[in-house]
Design an enzyme around this catalytic site. Structure first.
Site, PDB file in Angstrom:
ATOM      1  N   CYS A  56     -13.854 -25.185  -7.827  1.00 27.57           N
ATOM      2  CA  CYS A  56     -14.407 -24.049  -8.585  1.00 27.57           C
ATOM      3  C   CYS A  56     -15.923 -23.969  -8.421  1.00 27.57           C
ATOM      4  O   CYS A  56     -16.623 -24.982  -8.430  1.00 27.57           O
ATOM      5  CB  CYS A  56     -14.045 -24.197 -10.060  1.00 27.57           C
ATOM      6  SG  CYS A  56     -14.655 -22.841 -11.070  1.00 27.57           S
ATOM      7  N   CYS A  60     -19.401 -26.326 -14.936  1.00 28.22           N
ATOM      8  CA  CYS A  60     -19.115 -26.782 -16.306  1.00 28.22           C
ATOM      9  C   CYS A  60     -19.116 -28.316 -16.316  1.00 28.22           C
ATOM     10  O   CYS A  60     -18.310 -28.944 -15.620  1.00 28.22           O
ATOM     11  CB  CYS A  60     -17.762 -26.250 -16.760  1.00 28.22           C
ATOM     12  SG  CYS A  60     -17.585 -24.492 -16.448  1.00 28.22           S
ATOM     13  N   CYS A  63     -15.917 -30.601 -16.416  1.00 28.20           N
ATOM     14  CA  CYS A  63     -14.683 -30.213 -15.723  1.00 28.20           C
ATOM     15  C   CYS A  63     -14.405 -30.967 -14.430  1.00 28.20           C
ATOM     16  O   CYS A  63     -15.243 -31.077 -13.538  1.00 28.20           O
ATOM     17  CB  CYS A  63     -14.690 -28.710 -15.455  1.00 28.20           C
ATOM     18  SG  CYS A  63     -13.099 -28.141 -14.816  1.00 28.20           S
ATOM     19  N   CYS A 100       1.156 -21.297 -20.082  1.00 26.87           N
ATOM     20  CA  CYS A 100      -0.237 -20.929 -19.805  1.00 26.87           C
ATOM     21  C   CYS A 100      -0.635 -21.382 -18.402  1.00 26.87           C
ATOM     22  O   CYS A 100      -0.650 -22.581 -18.106  1.00 26.87           O
ATOM     23  CB  CYS A 100      -1.135 -21.579 -20.856  1.00 26.87           C
ATOM     24  SG  CYS A 100      -2.872 -21.242 -20.562  1.00 26.87           S
ATOM     25  N   CYS A 131       0.468 -16.670 -20.889  1.00 28.37           N
ATOM     26  CA  CYS A 131      -0.974 -16.839 -21.086  1.00 28.37           C
ATOM     27  C   CYS A 131      -1.560 -17.200 -19.727  1.00 28.37           C
ATOM     28  O   CYS A 131      -0.916 -17.919 -18.949  1.00 28.37           O
ATOM     29  CB  CYS A 131      -1.212 -17.968 -22.082  1.00 28.37           C
ATOM     30  SG  CYS A 131      -2.957 -18.394 -22.297  1.00 28.37           S
ATOM     31  N   CYS A 191      -6.970 -16.264 -26.789  1.00 32.16           N
ATOM     32  CA  CYS A 191      -6.924 -17.698 -27.065  1.00 32.16           C
ATOM     33  C   CYS A 191      -8.329 -18.210 -26.752  1.00 32.16           C
ATOM     34  O   CYS A 191      -8.720 -18.262 -25.581  1.00 32.16           O
ATOM     35  CB  CYS A 191      -5.870 -18.352 -26.168  1.00 32.16           C
ATOM     36  SG  CYS A 191      -5.878 -20.152 -26.252  1.00 32.16           S
ATOM     37  N   ARG A 263      -4.953 -24.930 -32.445  1.00 32.82           N
ATOM     38  CA  ARG A 263      -4.294 -25.914 -31.574  1.00 32.82           C
ATOM     39  C   ARG A 263      -5.077 -27.211 -31.445  1.00 32.82           C
ATOM     40  O   ARG A 263      -6.269 -27.201 -31.121  1.00 32.82           O
ATOM     41  CB  ARG A 263      -4.077 -25.315 -30.173  1.00 32.82           C
ATOM     42  CG  ARG A 263      -3.262 -26.240 -29.265  1.00 32.82           C
ATOM     43  CD  ARG A 263      -2.894 -25.576 -27.941  1.00 32.82           C
ATOM     44  NE  ARG A 263      -2.211 -24.334 -28.190  1.00 32.82           N
ATOM     45  CZ  ARG A 263      -2.569 -23.170 -27.650  1.00 32.82           C
ATOM     46  NH1 ARG A 263      -3.569 -23.093 -26.815  1.00 32.82           N
ATOM     47  NH2 ARG A 263      -1.909 -22.073 -27.954  1.00 32.82           N
TER      48      ARG A 263
HETATM   49  N1  SAM Z   1     -11.699 -21.556 -14.983  1.00 34.28           N
HETATM   50  C1  SAM Z   1     -11.253 -21.033 -16.195  1.00 34.28           C
HETATM   51  C2  SAM Z   1     -12.267 -21.074 -17.308  1.00 34.28           C
HETATM   52  O1  SAM Z   1     -13.161 -21.896 -17.280  1.00 34.28           O
HETATM   53  O2  SAM Z   1     -12.149 -20.268 -18.234  1.00 34.28           O
HETATM   54  C3  SAM Z   1      -9.944 -21.649 -16.675  1.00 34.28           C
HETATM   55  C4  SAM Z   1      -9.700 -23.120 -16.606  1.00 34.28           C
HETATM   56  S1  SAM Z   1     -10.686 -24.177 -17.649  1.00 34.28           S
HETATM   57  C5  SAM Z   1     -10.082 -25.730 -17.111  1.00 34.28           C
HETATM   58  C6  SAM Z   1     -10.097 -23.885 -19.272  1.00 34.28           C
HETATM   59  C7  SAM Z   1     -10.762 -24.628 -20.412  1.00 34.28           C
HETATM   60  O3  SAM Z   1     -10.311 -25.988 -20.438  1.00 34.28           O
HETATM   61  C8  SAM Z   1     -12.263 -24.751 -20.404  1.00 34.28           C
HETATM   62  O4  SAM Z   1     -12.887 -23.605 -20.892  1.00 34.28           O
HETATM   63  C9  SAM Z   1     -12.514 -25.925 -21.334  1.00 34.28           C
HETATM   64  O5  SAM Z   1     -12.706 -25.490 -22.654  1.00 34.28           O
HETATM   65  C10 SAM Z   1     -11.229 -26.747 -21.204  1.00 34.28           C
HETATM   66  N2  SAM Z   1     -11.482 -28.014 -20.483  1.00 34.28           N
HETATM   67  C11 SAM Z   1     -11.751 -28.144 -19.177  1.00 34.28           C
HETATM   68  N3  SAM Z   1     -11.961 -29.427 -18.851  1.00 34.28           N
HETATM   69  C12 SAM Z   1     -11.828 -30.142 -19.990  1.00 34.28           C
HETATM   70  C13 SAM Z   1     -11.944 -31.538 -20.313  1.00 34.28           C
HETATM   71  N4  SAM Z   1     -12.255 -32.434 -19.393  1.00 34.28           N
HETATM   72  N5  SAM Z   1     -11.742 -31.908 -21.583  1.00 34.28           N
HETATM   73  C14 SAM Z   1     -11.427 -30.987 -22.538  1.00 34.28           C
HETATM   74  N6  SAM Z   1     -11.314 -29.664 -22.294  1.00 34.28           N
HETATM   75  C15 SAM Z   1     -11.511 -29.251 -21.038  1.00 34.28           C
HETATM   76  C1  DTB Z   2      -7.776 -25.100 -23.472  1.00 35.95           C
HETATM   77  O1  DTB Z   2      -8.517 -24.812 -24.438  1.00 35.95           O
HETATM   78  N1  DTB Z   2      -7.480 -26.338 -23.083  1.00 35.95           N
HETATM   79  C2  DTB Z   2      -6.647 -26.313 -21.892  1.00 35.95           C
HETATM   80  C3  DTB Z   2      -6.377 -24.802 -21.702  1.00 35.95           C
HETATM   81  N2  DTB Z   2      -7.194 -24.194 -22.697  1.00 35.95           N
HETATM   82  C4  DTB Z   2      -6.514 -24.178 -20.377  1.00 35.95           C
HETATM   83  C5  DTB Z   2      -7.209 -27.038 -20.754  1.00 35.95           C
HETATM   84  C6  DTB Z   2      -7.511 -28.493 -21.036  1.00 35.95           C
HETATM   85  C7  DTB Z   2      -7.946 -29.152 -19.780  1.00 35.95           C
HETATM   86  C8  DTB Z   2      -8.097 -30.628 -19.935  1.00 35.95           C
HETATM   87  C9  DTB Z   2      -8.500 -31.294 -18.681  1.00 35.95           C
HETATM   88  C10 DTB Z   2      -7.522 -31.143 -17.550  1.00 35.95           C
HETATM   89  O2  DTB Z   2      -6.323 -31.474 -17.694  1.00 35.95           O
HETATM   90  O3  DTB Z   2      -7.956 -30.762 -16.462  1.00 35.95           O
HETATM   91 FE1  SF4 Z   3     -14.310 -23.786 -13.140  1.00 33.77          FE
HETATM   92 FE2  SF4 Z   3     -13.638 -25.867 -14.636  1.00 33.77          FE
HETATM   93 FE3  SF4 Z   3     -15.616 -24.283 -15.384  1.00 33.77          FE
HETATM   94 FE4  SF4 Z   3     -13.077 -23.358 -15.462  1.00 33.77          FE
HETATM   95  S1  SF4 Z   3     -13.930 -25.012 -16.688  1.00 33.77           S
HETATM   96  S2  SF4 Z   3     -14.892 -22.275 -14.685  1.00 33.77           S
HETATM   97  S3  SF4 Z   3     -12.249 -24.419 -13.690  1.00 33.77           S
HETATM   98  S4  SF4 Z   3     -15.584 -25.556 -13.537  1.00 33.77           S
END
Ligand code: SAM
Ligand code: DTB
Ligand code: SF4
Length: 348
Positions: A56, A60, A63, A100, A131, A191, A263
């Protein structure tokens, strides 16, 4: 008086006062709101699937999937439709109500729009709520997704506006709010939640809840994630947040979002059974089920069944978790449309 109506005029101070109350006072209030709005002992189940993993463009700091960090995660292309449908069938067989699909994109590209729309229609046809979480969306894309049968769009605000820029530099808070507005205009349920444990202070957690409370209508689902620390990301070594702090955040969300699913989202793998029970007692009424979240582990069915059995809780039925009726976007009055045409015509 027990609050049943959603309010959008919460001040940050009011939310802080709730957040900082003695834990028994706070949870007592949260339970009163829960009892006034929901059946006792019921938990909604959502299942995640990563339909496009890694690579990506966003940075973030939490992530696993950002191309900016070395986390050892294998990136993959968009999953074929048949694999998505198999995963959805499996999720349904395990009792999930909502499916989702998450993609590691900065924003949805028009070339991928028909493929994602097909996935949504196919998952919906399996009898699941749908979702997706695909990064930033434009207005026309939201409309296509809704027409394909999309029930919810997940797009988190993550933290307070002040702390956000310490976590992400490649987009702004306003970008997130714009996408949420596009989804609402298309008639999609929202959500929207955040993450605790990114090094933020309590004031940032309060700030996040305050920002969410201003959304009108409130998001129908509010996921509260505990950071899953990922080695190689800037937040990989963050000090974990305590389970009591998680419970406080969930209880405040229960009070501020009386009609929303709240949640207990990511992070359950690292929590004890007692910790999760405290969070569910504090007012959470939804979880992610299954062995995996997007790229990391989740407790899975056997452990979840044991937890719910110990609590005397059960999964909410299909009727109890039905998507709220989505209001069709308002149709523009012909006279207004005509005036717009005239103005555009006059300007050109
Ligand atoms: N790329 C899209 C976005 O950022 O909206 C969708 C995928 S992203 C993985 C969805 C959400 O997962 C993020 O906004 C964040 O709040 C949560 N998330 C991602 N990595 C995480 C982590 N390591 N621990 C907890 N929550 C996480
Ligand atoms: C949300 O608030 N938590 C989910 C979903 N929306 C997409 C994602 C959590 C991701 C946790 C780290 C992972 O498994 O990559
Ligand atoms: Fe990309 Fe992860 Fe950020 Fe979603 S949370 S925009 S997948 S870097």
């Amino acid at each position: 008086m027990t609050q049943t109506e959603a309010r959008h005029d919460w001040s940050r101070e009011e939310i802080a006062a709730l957040y900082e109350a003695p834990l028994d006072t706070l949870i007592g209030k949260a339970l009163a709101v829960k009892t006034a709005n929901w059946a006792d002992g019921k938990v909604q189940k959502s299942q995640l699937l990563s339909i496009k993993t890694g690579g990506c463009a966003e940075d973030c700091g939490y992530c696993n999937q950002s191309a900016h960090f070395e986390t050892g995660l294998d990136a993959s292309k968009l999953m074929p439709l048949d694999e998505v449908v198999s995963a959805a069938k499996e999720a349904k067989a395990c009792g999930a109500d909502r499916f989702c699909m998450g993609a590691a994109w900065r924003n949805l590209k028009d070339r991928d729009l028909p493929k994602v729309a097909d996935m949504i229609s196919a998952v919906k046809a399996e009898g699941l709520e749908t979702c997706v979480t695909l990064g930033m969306l434009e207005q026309h894309q939201a409309k296509v997704l809704r027409e394909a049968g999309l029930d919810y769009y997940n797009h988190n605000l993550d933290t307070s506006p002040e702390y956000y820029e310490k976590v992400v530099s490649t987009r702004t808070y306003q970008d997130r709010l714009d996408t949420l507005a596009h989804c609402r205009e298309a008639g999609i349920n929202l959500c929207v939640g955040g993450i605790l444990g990114m090094g933020e202070g309590r004031e940032d957690r309060i700030g996040l809840i305050h920002e969410l409370s201003k959304l009108n209508p409130h998001p129908e689902s509010v996921p509260v994630n505990m950071l899953v620390p990922i080695e190689g990301t800037p937040l990989g070594q963050s000090k974990p947040v305590s389970i009591v702090e998680m419970a406080r955040a969930l209880a405040v969300c229960r009070i501020v979002f009386p009609k929303s699913w709240v949640r207990l989202a990511a992070g359950r793998e690292a929590m004890s059974e007692e910790g999760q029970a405290l969070c569910l007692l504090a007012g959470a009424n939804s979880v992610f089920v299954g062995e995996r979240l997007l790229t990391t582990d989740n407790p899975g069915e056997t452990r979840d069944e044991a937890l719910l059995k110990a609590m005397g809780f059960e999964h909410a039925s299909k009727e109890e978790t039905a998507t709220p009726a989505i209001e069709e976007p308002a149709v523009e009055e012909p006279v207004v449309a005509a005036r717009k045409t005239t103005l555009i015509g006059a300007a050109s």
